[in-house]
Design a protein around this motif. Structure first.
Motif, short mmCIF file in Angstrom:
data_model
loop_
_atom_site.label_atom_id
_atom_site.label_comp_id
_atom_site.label_asym_id
_atom_site.label_seq_id
_atom_site.Cartn_x
_atom_site.Cartn_y
_atom_site.Cartn_z
N GLY A 233 28.29 27.17 74.21
CA GLY A 233 26.96 26.57 74.24
C GLY A 233 26.79 25.20 74.85
O GLY A 233 27.68 24.80 75.52
N GLU A 234 25.87 24.74 74.51
CA GLU A 234 25.54 23.26 74.94
C GLU A 234 26.72 22.33 74.46
O GLU A 234 27.13 22.55 73.32
N GLY A 235 27.00 21.57 75.20
CA GLY A 235 28.00 20.47 74.77
C GLY A 235 28.92 20.09 75.83
O GLY A 235 28.87 20.39 76.97
N PRO A 236 30.24 19.71 75.63
CA PRO A 236 31.27 19.49 76.55
C PRO A 236 31.49 20.48 77.44
O PRO A 236 31.65 21.72 77.11
N ASP A 237 32.01 20.23 78.73
CA ASP A 237 32.21 21.29 79.88
C ASP A 237 33.58 21.83 79.46
O ASP A 237 34.53 21.03 79.07
N ALA A 238 33.74 23.06 79.10
CA ALA A 238 34.97 23.71 79.16
C ALA A 238 35.83 23.63 80.20
O ALA A 238 37.21 23.86 79.72
N ALA A 239 35.52 23.77 81.31
CA ALA A 239 36.46 23.99 82.48
C ALA A 239 37.49 23.15 82.55
O ALA A 239 38.71 23.65 82.66
N PRO A 240 37.32 21.60 82.33
CA PRO A 240 38.47 20.66 82.46
C PRO A 240 39.50 21.09 81.22
O PRO A 240 40.84 20.91 81.65
N VAL A 241 39.07 21.64 80.22
CA VAL A 241 39.92 21.66 79.06
C VAL A 241 40.75 22.89 79.47
O VAL A 241 42.01 23.28 79.33
N LEU A 242 40.26 24.13 79.73
CA LEU A 242 40.81 25.32 80.23
C LEU A 242 41.60 25.14 81.21
O LEU A 242 42.74 25.90 81.27
N ALA A 243 41.55 24.38 82.10
CA ALA A 243 42.48 24.22 83.54
C ALA A 243 43.93 23.77 82.85
O ALA A 243 44.64 24.21 83.76
N ALA A 244 44.03 23.11 82.05
CA ALA A 244 45.38 22.79 81.34
C ALA A 244 46.19 23.88 80.85
O ALA A 244 47.31 23.96 80.79
N HIS A 245 45.37 25.01 81.03
CA HIS A 245 46.00 26.49 80.40
C HIS A 245 46.30 27.36 81.39
O HIS A 245 46.80 28.52 80.90
N GLY A 246 45.60 27.26 82.49
CA GLY A 246 45.66 28.34 83.47
C GLY A 246 44.63 28.49 84.43
O GLY A 246 44.11 27.38 84.70
N ALA A 247 44.33 29.33 85.21
CA ALA A 247 43.28 29.22 86.40
C ALA A 247 41.89 29.53 85.62
O ALA A 247 41.93 31.04 85.03
N VAL A 248 41.10 29.06 86.14
CA VAL A 248 39.75 29.04 85.58
C VAL A 248 38.74 29.50 86.44
O VAL A 248 38.51 28.85 87.59
N THR A 249 37.87 30.66 85.93
CA THR A 249 36.85 31.02 86.93
C THR A 249 35.67 30.92 86.31
O THR A 249 35.39 31.14 85.15
N ASP A 250 34.57 29.96 86.88
CA ASP A 250 33.49 29.63 86.23
C ASP A 250 32.44 30.76 86.68
O ASP A 250 32.11 30.83 87.72
N ASP A 251 32.13 31.60 85.65
CA ASP A 251 31.07 32.81 85.80
C ASP A 251 29.59 32.51 85.72
O ASP A 251 28.95 33.42 85.92
N GLY A 252 29.35 31.35 85.33
CA GLY A 252 27.86 31.00 85.37
C GLY A 252 27.41 31.29 84.20
O GLY A 252 28.02 31.48 82.98
N MET A 253 25.96 31.14 84.03
CA MET A 253 25.31 31.56 82.98
C MET A 253 25.07 32.90 82.28
O MET A 253 24.99 33.54 83.34
N THR A 254 25.00 33.23 81.17
CA THR A 254 24.49 34.56 80.75
C THR A 254 23.06 34.89 80.33
O THR A 254 22.46 33.57 80.43
N GLY A 255 22.70 35.77 80.25
CA GLY A 255 21.22 36.00 79.88
C GLY A 255 20.96 35.44 78.59
O GLY A 255 19.84 35.24 78.14
#
Length: 311
Positions: A233-255
């Motif tokens: 949800g709204e708040g800090p960007d998850a991508a930098p956090v996840l990048a420390a644990h593997g390969a991250v794909t940003d799939d964009g916003m959901t409905g």
């Protein structure tokens, strides 16, 4: 130590100078169900034909029950070829009886077993029907009955699920399990991973004519990166956090207004570590779902890896 029923040892076969199978090593042990997997054109059928002595390897050798394939060892084998070979003008019962006679069964016993096998595949009421009047799926079941009529020790099925609807695929899966529980050894080729995942003790995967994997289904699944689906949800960007644990794909916003990510965990990383890192970073989670890998993903991963390698 388990008895080896079939062994291909360094088997290579060329057609017109082009290798169809290269240095194939394959063993099948008594009492197992082995899936022989690969994309179309990978060399599965050629390998099975070498196993039975239908064609000879240009290099290497085949051993069936410890010997070069011969009439005596082949009588202990039931084989369903990829190219179906039943006589369309014969009635089903006569066709299955004929294959039993080819395997040395007395006439009366062959006809009795033919009736039993046709009942077993659900064609008891169609035993007097001509093959040419049957659907593709019904004819396929006649061929299966013919392959098993002589009660073989070793059953080889080349693409056995081809032509069967989902209901009859399930029936065939049940037959394969029952034959195995009765002590039979089974090797079947397929490019449909769901059957192999449900049935096999062991799988052998080939691509471009060579073996690229040999092991259990769980070992195959272990070759695929472990995946986690995440929505925030709204708040800090998850991508930098996840990048420390593997390969991250940003799939964009959901409905639903959440942001979706796919994380392929790095070797040694754990989903729980990634979850703790997100919580510690204050990321608001709407979904955190580790995804179980399937054999299809492992198949694609291993084949693509093999096809990137030089021949």
């Amino acid at each position: 130590m388990a008895e080896t029923i079939l062994a291909l040892e360094g088997a290579t076969k060329r057609f017109g100078g082009v290798p169809a199978v290269r240095a194939m090593d394959l063993t099948v042990e008594r009492g197992t169900i082995t899936g022989f997997l690969g994309p179309n054109g990978a060399g599965k059928t050629t390998s099975l034909r070498m196993s039975l002595g239908i064609i000879l390897p240009d290099e290497g050798r085949a051993r069936l029950f410890g010997k070069a394939p011969n009439a005596r060892t082949l009588d202990r084998v039931g084989f369903l070829p990829e190219e179906r070979g039943i006589y369309k003008k014969m009635v089903a019962e006569d066709a299955v009886t004929f294959f039993g006679r080819l395997k040395g069964m007395p006439a009366g016993k062959a006809r009795q077993r033919a009736g039993e096998m046709l009942e077993r595949v659900g064609l008891g009421d169609a035993r007097k029907k001509k093959i040419k009047e049957m659907s593709k799926g019904m004819a396929q079941k006649v061929q299966i009955a013919a392959a098993l009529v002589h009660d073989p020790e070793f059953i080889i099925l080349d693409e056995p699920f081809s032509g069967l609807d989902p209901v009859n695929q399930k029936v065939l899966e049940s037959m394969i399990r029952a034959e195995n529980q009765a002590g039979k050894t089974i090797l079947f080729s397929t490019h449909v991973m769901e059957h192999a995942e449900r049935l096999c003790d062991r799988i052998v995967l080939i691509a471009k004519g060579r073996k690229v994997f040999d092991g259990t289904v769980n070992e195959a699944l272990g070759t695929v990166p472990r995946r986690v689906l995440i929505e925030t949800g709204e708040g800090p960007d998850a991508a930098p956090v996840l990048a420390a644990h593997g390969a991250v794909t940003d799939d964009g916003m959901t409905g639903e207004g959440t942001h979706r990510y796919t994380l392929d965990l790095a070797p040694g990383s754990d989903a729980q570590d990634a979850l703790k890192a997100l919580v510690d970073a204050g990321v608001r989670l709407a979904r955190f779902e580790p995804v179980r890998a399937h054999l299809h993903e492992a198949f694609v991963h291993l084949v693509e890896s093999a096809e990137r390698e030089p021949a």
